[in-house]
Design an enzyme around this catalytic site. Structure first.
Site, short mmCIF file in Angstrom:
data_model
loop_
_atom_site.label_atom_id
_atom_site.label_comp_id
_atom_site.label_asym_id
_atom_site.label_seq_id
_atom_site.Cartn_x
_atom_site.Cartn_y
_atom_site.Cartn_z
CB CYS A 199 -2.48 5.00 -7.96
SG CYS A 199 -1.15 5.91 -8.22
CB CYS A 348 -3.06 -9.52 -4.42
SG CYS A 348 -3.31 -9.33 -6.13
#
Ligand code: ZN
Lengths: 391, 95
Positions: A199, A348
């Site tokens: 998450c 990323c």
């Protein structure tokens, strides 16, 4: 499946007049009535995690009059928790989560006895802690603890009320090995580290743990009151964005290593090792560059292919300099767009998904030099360009 | 034969964001292989390095786990739907 109350009659004590007034809406329900409320009062429930799922669990179980609530968490309240962890408030930032959660529980219902465990649940302490409780509610956010809670509950014969969330999707069930399947019957082992985004990378809509945690709270109450149709043997899937509930059958796996016919797991194991063991064997580690090393290479004027594999909505939060964009899900398919004669650096958010992109490209037969930017764009913002936000 | 595969949020990055895709085959194993051929970036999520289906993804045919049916050899027919149900864990940075 109809489950009898997990609270023996011998433990029930009378309700005071004040309690009768407070819980009158329960007492009016024939399926709960005075006896069910006495069972709630006698009940001891352990909530593992006081985050997104633990928040509604603790708040509703306190309001419902569960006599003793144990709360386990070693974390501190952070600002980015507040979007969903409604048991904590802005003024609690920096406090231990169990302290903040205890205050909220007290505020809702001073009759509840709260046991705080400001520790990480481990193979060393789990059996001792869980043994004192009637029901365990799993509000954890990681696989080590999830398998630990499952195994400890199976070994101790306790029901484990399960919930899990990711982005817009949730799962809930009741794992009660005496009566039905356990978590390992469904998932014998966890994903290899880094394969599934968390998450903190993938995000989560704030109300989702509210829905799933509230479903868990309902299942806890039903196990205590008894005689209700629980999620034992069923997996509930919830998609908040499509607004769809689905229900799947869960069978007990006769070959389950802990609750099957011939169990091989008879005591708790090392869950760090268990969760790391699935790392593909024989894969050599990916080469990395730190943000400062990458900056040096830029400054030297090295030729590099900078590949940002984040999704467009993430690039809108922070752009990375000199980068080309190829989303993670398309890297292998677009292998021809890379130049193997020039080193490629993958970017990323936190340097996890980029490792995955590199491996996918290696699997697809790419022969050029590949580097991972360690800790991702957040490290660049932390160490090189401090004008950028970390997210 | 066209079989619908329902894709969970966690895997949609590998199917161009699609929640449902179609693939062909006469068995669950055949359909999943065809699906992986159409979306090669998902291959690593579905199969381990030995080519076995990963144990943190369950495949459901209707509301039943194929483990309780005939596994990857479970027959499917035109119009059937398969659902991928991966383990999800929430917010951790640790595992
Ligand atoms: Zn089991």
């Amino acid at each position: 499946m109809l489950i009898d109350s997990v609270i023996p009659k011998s433990r029930l004590t009378d309700l005071t007049n004040e309690e009768i007034s407070r819980y009158s809406r329960h007492l009016l329900l024939p399926d709960i009535n005075i006896e069910g409320q006495k069972r709630l009062k006698a009940a001891r429930v352990l909530i593992v995690g006081t985050g997104g799922l633990g928040a509604p669990l603790a708040l509703y179980l306190a309001a419902a009059g569960v006599g003793t609530l144990g709360i386990v968490d070693f974390d501190f309240v952070e600002e980015s928790n507040l979007q969903r962890q409604i048991i904590h408030g802005t003024r609690d930032i920096g406090r231990p989560k169990v302290a903040s959660a205890k205050d909220s529980i007290r505020q809702i219902n001073p009759h509840v006895k709260v046991n705080e465990y400001n520790v990480m649940l481990t193979a060393e302490n789990a059996l001792d802690i869980i043994a004192d409780y009637d029901v365990v509610a799993d509000g954890t956010d990681n696989y080590q603890t999830r398998y630990l809670v499952n195994d400890a509950c199976v070994l101790l014969g306790k029901p484990n009320v399960y919930g899990s969330i990711f982005q817009f999707e949730g799962q809930a069930s009741v794992f009660y090995a005496k009566e039905g399947p356990c978590y390992r019957c469904l998932y014998p082992s966890p994903p290899p580290p880094g394969l599934v985004p968390s998450c903190s990378e993938g995000g989560v809509i704030g109300v989702l743990p509210g829905v799933v945690g509230t479903i868990q709270a309902g299942e806890v109450i039903k196990l205590i009151v008894g005689g209700a149709n629980t999620l034992t043997g069923r997996l509930l899937l919830f998609d908040q964005w499509q607004m769809k509930f689905r229900e799947l059958k869960l069978d007990k796996d006769p070959a389950c290593p802990i609750c099957g016919k011939k169990p091989t797991i008879k005591k708790l194991i090392d869950y760090e090792v268990f969760c790391g063991l699935n790392k593909p064997q024989g894969e050599k580690p990916v080469d990395t560059l730190t943000a400062l090393e990458l900056k040096e290479r830029f400054d030297r004027g090295d030729r590099l292919q900078i590949i940002d594999i984040r999704e467009p909505h993430e690039r809108a939060i922070v752009k990375f300099p000199y980068a080309r964009y190829i989303p993670l899900g398309q890297v292998a398919r677009r292998i021809d767009e890379f130049d193997p004669s020039v080193p490629a650096v993958f970017i990323c958010k936190i340097g996890q998904r980029s490792i995955f992109a590199i491996r996918a490209l290696l699997d697809a037969g790419y022969a050029g030099e590949l580097y991972n930017l360690k800790d991702g764009v957040n490290a660049w913002a932390r160490d090189v360009d401090k004008t950028l936000p970390q997210y | 034969m066209a079989i619908t595969i329902l894709i969970p949020t966690a895997l949609r990055a590998f199917t161009d964001g699609k929640a449902e895709v179609e693939a062909a085959g006469g068995t669950v194993g055949g359909v999943i292989a065809d699906f992986a051929a159409r979306y090669p970036d998902i291959r690593r999520h579905l199969y381990d390095e030995n080519g076995a289906l990963r144990s943190f993804i369950n495949i459901y045919a209707g509301d039943t786990n194929i483990k309780s049916l005939n596994g990857l050899n479970t027959a499917v027919k035109d119009g059937d739907a398969l659902m991928l149900v991966p383990a999800i864990a929430g917010g951790s940075r640790r595992c």
